[in-house]
Write a protein that holds these residues in place. Structure first.
Motif, PDB file in Angstrom:
ATOM      1  N   PRO A 186      -6.533  13.803 -31.403  1.00 61.68           N
ATOM      2  CA  PRO A 186      -6.725  13.040 -32.581  1.00 61.68           C
ATOM      3  C   PRO A 186      -5.959  11.929 -32.829  1.00 61.68           C
ATOM      4  O   PRO A 186      -6.073  10.779 -33.542  1.00 61.68           O
ATOM      5  N   GLN A 187      -4.729  12.288 -32.877  1.00 63.56           N
ATOM      6  CA  GLN A 187      -3.249  11.623 -33.045  1.00 63.56           C
ATOM      7  C   GLN A 187      -3.225  10.217 -32.183  1.00 63.56           C
ATOM      8  O   GLN A 187      -2.815   9.036 -32.540  1.00 63.56           O
ATOM      9  N   LEU A 188      -4.097  10.168 -30.607  1.00 58.75           N
ATOM     10  CA  LEU A 188      -4.392   9.477 -30.136  1.00 58.75           C
ATOM     11  C   LEU A 188      -5.554   8.977 -29.853  1.00 58.75           C
ATOM     12  O   LEU A 188      -6.506   9.559 -29.946  1.00 58.75           O
ATOM     13  N   GLY A 189      -5.551   7.227 -30.129  1.00 64.20           N
ATOM     14  CA  GLY A 189      -6.940   6.883 -29.683  1.00 64.20           C
ATOM     15  C   GLY A 189      -7.308   6.932 -28.520  1.00 64.20           C
ATOM     16  O   GLY A 189      -6.528   6.828 -27.246  1.00 64.20           O
ATOM     17  N   ALA A 190      -8.585   6.706 -28.349  1.00 63.16           N
ATOM     18  CA  ALA A 190      -9.386   6.723 -26.242  1.00 63.16           C
ATOM     19  C   ALA A 190      -8.409   6.009 -25.440  1.00 63.16           C
ATOM     20  O   ALA A 190      -8.356   6.218 -24.434  1.00 63.16           O
ATOM     21  N   LEU A 191      -8.185   4.979 -26.341  1.00 66.36           N
ATOM     22  CA  LEU A 191      -7.507   4.009 -25.112  1.00 66.36           C
ATOM     23  C   LEU A 191      -6.541   4.244 -24.705  1.00 66.36           C
ATOM     24  O   LEU A 191      -6.122   3.828 -23.300  1.00 66.36           O
ATOM     25  N   GLU A 192      -5.955   4.569 -25.907  1.00 67.09           N
ATOM     26  CA  GLU A 192      -4.113   5.560 -25.067  1.00 67.09           C
ATOM     27  C   GLU A 192      -4.027   6.417 -23.511  1.00 67.09           C
ATOM     28  O   GLU A 192      -3.387   6.268 -23.351  1.00 67.09           O
ATOM     29  N   GLN A 193      -5.083   6.916 -24.544  1.00 60.91           N
ATOM     30  CA  GLN A 193      -5.200   8.408 -23.646  1.00 60.91           C
ATOM     31  C   GLN A 193      -5.530   7.423 -22.131  1.00 60.91           C
ATOM     32  O   GLN A 193      -5.353   8.094 -21.160  1.00 60.91           O
ATOM     33  N   ALA A 194      -6.828   6.802 -22.361  1.00 54.85           N
ATOM     34  CA  ALA A 194      -7.259   6.387 -21.174  1.00 54.85           C
ATOM     35  C   ALA A 194      -6.411   5.415 -20.281  1.00 54.85           C
ATOM     36  O   ALA A 194      -5.710   6.039 -18.520  1.00 54.85           O
ATOM     37  N   MET A 195      -5.954   4.663 -20.703  1.00 56.56           N
ATOM     38  CA  MET A 195      -4.489   3.738 -19.835  1.00 56.56           C
ATOM     39  C   MET A 195      -3.153   4.745 -19.789  1.00 56.56           C
ATOM     40  O   MET A 195      -2.781   4.985 -18.417  1.00 56.56           O
ATOM     41  N   GLN A 196      -3.036   5.884 -20.622  1.00 53.09           N
ATOM     42  CA  GLN A 196      -1.668   7.132 -20.021  1.00 53.09           C
ATOM     43  C   GLN A 196      -2.504   7.310 -18.637  1.00 53.09           C
ATOM     44  O   GLN A 196      -1.420   7.538 -18.088  1.00 53.09           O
ATOM     45  N   LEU A 197      -2.878   7.971 -18.739  1.00 50.98           N
ATOM     46  CA  LEU A 197      -4.267   8.629 -17.017  1.00 50.98           C
ATOM     47  C   LEU A 197      -3.691   7.393 -15.968  1.00 50.98           C
ATOM     48  O   LEU A 197      -3.774   7.632 -14.936  1.00 50.98           O
ATOM     49  N   LEU A 198      -4.478   6.728 -16.727  1.00 54.68           N
ATOM     50  CA  LEU A 198      -4.836   5.258 -14.840  1.00 54.68           C
ATOM     51  C   LEU A 198      -3.408   4.867 -14.455  1.00 54.68           C
ATOM     52  O   LEU A 198      -3.316   4.357 -13.624  1.00 54.68           O
ATOM     53  N   ASN A 199      -1.780   4.846 -15.724  1.00 53.96           N
ATOM     54  CA  ASN A 199      -1.167   4.525 -15.512  1.00 53.96           C
ATOM     55  C   ASN A 199      -0.355   5.063 -14.720  1.00 53.96           C
ATOM     56  O   ASN A 199       0.625   4.517 -14.114  1.00 53.96           O
ATOM     57  N   ASP A 200      -0.520   6.379 -14.715  1.00 60.38           N
ATOM     58  CA  ASP A 200       0.102   7.147 -14.145  1.00 60.38           C
ATOM     59  C   ASP A 200      -0.050   6.582 -12.382  1.00 60.38           C
ATOM     60  O   ASP A 200       0.724   7.639 -11.485  1.00 60.38           O
ATOM     61  N   SER A 201      -1.344   6.557 -11.601  1.00 57.40           N
ATOM     62  CA  SER A 201      -1.302   6.298 -10.706  1.00 57.40           C
ATOM     63  C   SER A 201      -1.626   4.933 -10.646  1.00 57.40           C
ATOM     64  O   SER A 201      -1.974   4.551  -9.082  1.00 57.40           O
ATOM     65  N   LYS A 202      -1.066   4.087 -11.036  1.00 61.99           N
ATOM     66  CA  LYS A 202      -0.921   2.517 -10.883  1.00 61.99           C
ATOM     67  C   LYS A 202      -0.042   2.064  -9.711  1.00 61.99           C
ATOM     68  O   LYS A 202       1.261   2.553  -9.661  1.00 61.99           O
ATOM     69  N   ASN A 203      -0.394   1.385  -8.775  1.00 63.65           N
ATOM     70  CA  ASN A 203       0.782   1.181  -7.642  1.00 63.65           C
ATOM     71  C   ASN A 203       0.585  -0.604  -7.245  1.00 63.65           C
ATOM     72  O   ASN A 203      -0.672  -1.410  -7.771  1.00 63.65           O
ATOM     73  N   TYR A 204       1.904  -1.630  -7.609  1.00 61.77           N
ATOM     74  CA  TYR A 204       1.919  -2.899  -7.663  1.00 61.77           C
ATOM     75  C   TYR A 204       2.574  -2.805  -6.504  1.00 61.77           C
ATOM     76  O   TYR A 204       2.467  -1.727  -5.852  1.00 61.77           O
ATOM     77  N   LYS A 205       2.532  -3.992  -5.890  1.00 62.97           N
ATOM     78  CA  LYS A 205       2.542  -4.947  -4.840  1.00 62.97           C
ATOM     79  C   LYS A 205       3.972  -4.697  -4.052  1.00 62.97           C
ATOM     80  O   LYS A 205       5.416  -4.866  -5.260  1.00 62.97           O
ATOM     81  N   SER A 206       4.348  -4.460  -3.023  1.00 64.78           N
ATOM     82  CA  SER A 206       5.340  -4.239  -3.011  1.00 64.78           C
ATOM     83  C   SER A 206       5.802  -5.575  -2.080  1.00 64.78           C
ATOM     84  O   SER A 206       7.394  -5.090  -1.216  1.00 64.78           O
ATOM     85  N   ARG A 207       5.477  -6.143  -1.641  1.00 66.48           N
ATOM     86  CA  ARG A 207       5.225  -7.327  -0.176  1.00 66.48           C
ATOM     87  C   ARG A 207       4.142  -8.344  -0.152  1.00 66.48           C
ATOM     88  O   ARG A 207       2.828  -8.022  -0.669  1.00 66.48           O
ATOM     89  N   PHE A 208       4.113  -9.691  -0.113  1.00 70.01           N
ATOM     90  CA  PHE A 208       2.986 -10.545   0.383  1.00 70.01           C
ATOM     91  C   PHE A 208       3.105 -10.802   1.661  1.00 70.01           C
ATOM     92  O   PHE A 208       4.477 -10.994   1.908  1.00 70.01           O
ATOM     93  N   ILE A 209       2.167 -11.225   2.027  1.00 69.16           N
ATOM     94  CA  ILE A 209       2.238 -11.445   3.324  1.00 69.16           C
ATOM     95  C   ILE A 209       1.187 -13.212   3.567  1.00 69.16           C
ATOM     96  O   ILE A 209       1.236 -13.430   2.465  1.00 69.16           O
ATOM     97  N   VAL A 210       2.321 -14.371   4.507  1.00 63.63           N
ATOM     98  CA  VAL A 210       2.582 -15.370   4.124  1.00 63.63           C
ATOM     99  C   VAL A 210       2.387 -15.914   5.510  1.00 63.63           C
ATOM    100  O   VAL A 210       2.947 -15.173   6.789  1.00 63.63           O
ATOM    101  N   LYS A 211       2.000 -17.302   5.466  1.00 62.44           N
ATOM    102  CA  LYS A 211       1.400 -18.240   6.946  1.00 62.44           C
ATOM    103  C   LYS A 211       2.634 -19.097   7.136  1.00 62.44           C
ATOM    104  O   LYS A 211       3.038 -20.416   6.549  1.00 62.44           O
ATOM    105  N   VAL A 212       3.202 -19.167   8.365  1.00 60.58           N
ATOM    106  CA  VAL A 212       4.248 -19.494   8.538  1.00 60.58           C
ATOM    107  C   VAL A 212       3.425 -20.936  10.468  1.00 60.58           C
ATOM    108  O   VAL A 212       3.745 -19.646  11.151  1.00 60.58           O
ATOM    109  N   GLY A 213       2.949 -21.980  10.141  1.00 54.52           N
ATOM    110  CA  GLY A 213       2.233 -21.827  11.001  1.00 54.52           C
ATOM    111  C   GLY A 213       1.311 -21.248  11.808  1.00 54.52           C
ATOM    112  O   GLY A 213       0.135 -20.630  11.005  1.00 54.52           O
TER     113      GLY A 213
END
Length: 255
Positions: A126-153
């Motif tokens: 009860p000391q944690l809000g529902a949003l905080e718990q959800a964000m904790q669970l979801l952030n555990d599986s968050k994957n950020y981009k490690s590279r970008f594709i660019v076009k040269v010609g």
């Protein structure tokens, strides 16, 4: 169920309110806000709320800017017109999301998810809000981009995120600036990039620039309580931290 709707399209806000009242007899839409500014003003009054429905793109910016200006401890369901790829990136910020135009069955499912999460929150921690718990669970599986594709010609190249100094908008296009001095056009908008890169290393200082921490050479006090950044790869214009982001930027630097 006391609900706050943040939506800049009045017809969309009215339609959502009507659907909520039809699906949940105890629901009460206590307020609506069409902008980041209005939402912040209301939330600073600390009203008693159970759930917030929040559009991502508002008249004066992105709803994510609200969290930089005021604590939000209420569970949130984001609504968005973005495609499925962008939604996947935004999902970490909410207990659920709804693609506009909102489908009644999906809205009902979101309300049920909120009820279940709320019951689990009350019973378990009860000391944690529902949003905080959800964000904790979801952030555990968050994957950020490690590279970008660019076009040269006619060729495609990959740019590791470690080589990116900043992203910027110019004449309705978006560019990636490398630490090597090279820059490339990319097929993303700034709002998407802000969600795809790790916020520990990148900060959006204003509407046009998303900056890597390692790219900053110097920070200078500027007019109207703003900050000017000197970057190791010079930009096409002065890069200034907007006044409303200064405090959040300082907190980011001090992590």
């Amino acid at each position: 169920m006391r609900i706050f709707i943040v939506e800049d399209e009045k017809l969309a806000a009215d339609r959502l309110a009507k659907m909520l009242l039809q699906l949940e007899s105890t629901a009460e839409v206590v307020a609506t806000a069409p902008s980041v500014r209005k939402a912040v003003e209301l939330l600073k009054l600390k009203p008693q709320l159970d759930l917030i429905f929040m559009d991502i793109q508002l008249a004066d910016g992105l709803s994510f800017e609200i969290f930089e200006q005021v604590p939000v401890e209420v569970p949130i369901v984001f609504t968005t017109a973005y495609d499925a790829y962008a939604i996947k990136a935004f999902k970490v910020n909410s207990i659920d999301y709804l693609l506009k135009p909102i489908d009644e069955d999906e809205l009902a499912a979101a309300l049920e998810k909120f009820r279940k999460l709320n019951r689990q929150s009350t019973a378990a921690t009860p000391q944690l809000g529902a949003l905080e718990q959800a964000m904790q669970l979801l952030n555990d599986s968050k994957n950020y981009k490690s590279r970008f594709i660019v076009k040269v010609g006619d060729h495609l190249h990959t740019i590791p995120i470690e080589d990116v100094d900043y992203f910027y908008s110019f004449e309705k296009a978006t560019f990636l600036q490398c630490s090597s001095g090279k820059r490339f056009a990319i097929d993303y908008i700034m709002e998407q990039l802000e969600q795809l890169v790790d916020p520990q290393h990148f900060f959006r200082v204003n509407r046009g620039y998303l900056i890597s921490l390692k790219a900053i050479k110097d920070i200078v006090a500027w007019s109207n309580s703003r900050l000017k950044l000197e970057l190791r790869q010079a930009a096409k214009e002065d890069v200034v931290v907007s006044r409303e982001k200064v405090q959040a930027f300082k907190a980011w630097l001090d992590r």
